[in-house]
Design an enzyme around this catalytic site. Structure first.
Site, PDB file in Angstrom:
ATOM      1  N   ARG A   1      38.035  43.219  44.509  1.00 40.27           N
ATOM      2  CA  ARG A   1      39.025  43.193  43.446  1.00 40.27           C
ATOM      3  C   ARG A   1      39.773  44.521  43.459  1.00 40.27           C
ATOM      4  O   ARG A   1      39.166  45.583  43.650  1.00 40.27           O
ATOM      5  CB  ARG A   1      38.369  43.002  42.077  1.00 40.27           C
ATOM      6  CG  ARG A   1      37.920  41.577  41.784  1.00 40.27           C
ATOM      7  CD  ARG A   1      39.110  40.624  41.589  1.00 40.27           C
ATOM      8  NE  ARG A   1      38.694  39.282  41.236  1.00 40.27           N
ATOM      9  CZ  ARG A   1      38.478  38.305  42.125  1.00 40.27           C
ATOM     10  NH1 ARG A   1      38.644  38.532  43.404  1.00 40.27           N
ATOM     11  NH2 ARG A   1      38.123  37.105  41.731  1.00 40.27           N
TER      12      ARG A   1
ATOM     13  N   GLU B   1      47.824  43.012  40.740  1.00 44.20           N
ATOM     14  CA  GLU B   1      48.209  41.848  41.514  1.00 44.20           C
ATOM     15  C   GLU B   1      49.096  40.890  40.721  1.00 44.20           C
ATOM     16  O   GLU B   1      48.778  40.638  39.552  1.00 44.20           O
ATOM     17  CB  GLU B   1      46.908  41.106  41.901  1.00 44.20           C
ATOM     18  CG  GLU B   1      46.889  40.623  43.284  1.00 44.20           C
ATOM     19  CD  GLU B   1      45.479  40.180  43.689  1.00 44.20           C
ATOM     20  OE1 GLU B   1      44.619  41.047  43.882  1.00 44.20           O
ATOM     21  OE2 GLU B   1      45.280  38.975  43.780  1.00 44.20           O
TER      22      GLU B   1
ATOM     23  N   HIS C   1      45.925  38.425  49.124  1.00 43.31           N
ATOM     24  CA  HIS C   1      44.687  37.853  48.558  1.00 43.31           C
ATOM     25  C   HIS C   1      44.292  36.547  49.272  1.00 43.31           C
ATOM     26  O   HIS C   1      44.285  35.460  48.682  1.00 43.31           O
ATOM     27  CB  HIS C   1      44.817  37.612  47.046  1.00 43.31           C
ATOM     28  CG  HIS C   1      43.484  37.636  46.341  1.00 43.31           C
ATOM     29  ND1 HIS C   1      43.310  38.144  45.078  1.00 43.31           N
ATOM     30  CD2 HIS C   1      42.263  37.205  46.737  1.00 43.31           C
ATOM     31  CE1 HIS C   1      42.030  38.027  44.718  1.00 43.31           C
ATOM     32  NE2 HIS C   1      41.376  37.446  45.702  1.00 43.31           N
TER      33      HIS C   1
END
Ligand code: GLV
Length: 344
Positions: free
Chosen positions: A257, A286, A304
Site C-alpha cells: 500500500r 492513489e 496498481h
C-alpha cells in the site's frame, strides 16, 4: 440486476424478508466472472450507476437499506455507511487489503468484513519480481530508449544495471505474499532476510533469515520489498530516516500500500542519489502519483496491477460473492477479517 443509485428505491421491491430471505446487495463496481450473475439469482443486486470509487455520503446514500455491500479498495467505507444501513450484515471487499474500511465502525455496527486472501498471492508475488527485475535491469527505461531511437548498437558500457546474484533482498512483512516473494528468490541467487513482528515457522520461511529489528534489516538490504498491510502503525514506516538506513544504491519495491512509504521522502532519497531506484505499484494518494516520480528514469511505475491476472481477479470476485452468500444465509463467511460480536 438493477443499475440505480436511489437509496432504498428497491428496498420496497424485495424488502428484507426476514433475516435469511432475499437480501439487497449493493455493489460498487462490475466484477469479472459470473459471480454477480450467480448472486443476482439469489438476491437483489443493486449496481452503482457509475462505479467505484464511491465513498462517504455518496456511498452511504447508494448503500442505504442494503443487507450486503461489495466494495473495491478505492471505496471508503466509514461510519456513515453503517448508519445508513441498519440491516447491513457484511461488507465484502474485493481485495486482500481492507484499510479502506473502518473496521472499528464495522465491529461496533455488528457487520462482517471480509477480504480476498490467497487467490491473489502468486499473482502479486510475480508482479513484485517483475518490478525487482525491471528496476534493477532498467527494463522499462531500455524500452523507452529504444523506441526513442537511442539504440545505435551493442556497447560494453550501455545501460548497465545491477545483477541479483548474492544481493540481499529484504522483505518487510512475511505474510502470504512476502513468503511467496521469498520462495521465488532462490532461482535468482538472492539471499533473503525478512522482518516481521515474530518469525514465521521455518517451513514457511523459504530459507529466509529473520531479522528482529526493522532498522537492522534496512541497513543490510540491497533491495527492499514491502508486504505489510496499511494500518495506523505502518503509515510512513519507510520515512526519510529509514530510507537513508538502506545502503547507498539500494532499490525500493512496493506492491503493498502506498501509505507505507513517505512518498515525498522517497522522491528526496532518489533525488539526492541515495537510492538506486524504485519499483512502485501503489501510491500514497492513489491514483495520483507524486510528480517527482513521474519524470525519473530510475523508477518503474505501475498502475496498481499486483493482482491483475484474469484468474486472480475472477477468483477474487468469486471469494467476495461466496462471502456475501454465506453471510446472508446466516453462515460464517469463508474469509472474515472483522467478526461481529455475537448478539446479546
Ligand atoms: C490489492 O491491492 C489488494 O489488496 O487486493
Amino acid at each position: 440486476m438493477d443499475r440505480r443509485s436511489g437509496a432504498g428505491a428497491d428496498a420496497g421491491a424485495a424488502g428484507r424478508q426476514g433475516r435469511l430471505g432475499v437480501g439487497i446487495v449493493a455493489v460498487t463496481s462490475p466484477l469479472p466472472g459470473d459471480g454477480l450473475r450467480r448472486l443476482a439469482g439469489v438476491h437483489q443486486v443493486r449496481m452503482h450507476p457509475t462505479g467505484s470509487p464511491v465513498s462517504g455520503d455518496e456511498l452511504a446514500a447508494f448503500a442505504a437499506g442494503a443487507d450486503a455491500l461489495v466494495t473495491l479498495l478505492a471505496d471508503r467505507v466509514d461510519a456513515r455507511v453503517f448508519a445508513a444501513c441498519p440491516g447491513l450484515r457484511i461488507v465484502a471487499n474485493v481485495a486482500v487489503g481492507y484499510n479502506n474500511i473502518d473496521a472499528d465502525a464495522a465491529r461496533a455496527a455488528g457487520v462482517w468484513v471480509t477480504n480476498t486472501p490467497d487467490v491473489l498471492t502468486e499473482a502479486t508475488a510475480d508482479l513484485t519480481w517483475a518490478l525487482i527485475l525491471a528496476v534493477t535491469r532498467r527494463v522499462v527505461e531500455g524500452d523507452r530508449v529504444l523506441r526513442g531511437g537511442g539504440f545505435t548498437g551493442w556497447r560494453p558500457d550501455f545501460m548497465l544495471g545491477a545483477g541479483l546474484q548474492e544481493r540481499v533482498l529484504g522483505i518487510v512483512g512475511m505474510g502470504r505474499i512476502g513468503r511467496a516473494v521469498a520462495r521465488r528468490a532462490a532461482g535468482f541467487g538472492v539471499r533473503v532476510r525478512y522482518h516481521d513482528r515474530v518469525p514465521v515457522a521455518p517451513e514457511h520461511a523459504a530459507g529466509a533469515a529473520f531479522v528482529a529489528g526493522l532498522d537492522e534489516l534496512l541497513a543490510g538490504a540491497d533491495i527492499l520489498s514491502l508486504h505489510t498491510p496499511a494500518t495506523p502503525d505502518t503509515r510512513h514506516l519507510l520515512d526519510a530516516r529509514r530510507l537513508h538506513l538502506l545502503p547507498r544504491g539500494a532499490y525500493v519495491v512496493n506492491t503493498s500500500r502506498g501509505e507505507v512509504v513517505d512518498e515525498a521522502a522517497l522522491v528526496a532519497a532518489l533525488e539526492d542519489g541515495h537510492l538506486g531506484g524504485a519499483g512502485l505499484d501503489v501510491y500514497e494518494r492513489e491514483p495520483a502519483v507524486h510528480p517527482g516520480l513521474l519524470g525519473r528514469s530510475d523508477v518503474v511505475l505501475l498502475p496498481h496491477l499486483g493482482s491483475a491476472t484474469l484468474t486472480a481477479r475472477v477468483a477474487m470476485a468469486d471469494v467476495a460473492i461466496e462471502n456475501v452468500l454465506a453471510a446472508l444465509a446466516g453462515r460464517t463467511p469463508p474469509t472474515p477479517v472483522v467478526t461481529p460480536p455475537p448478539p446479546r
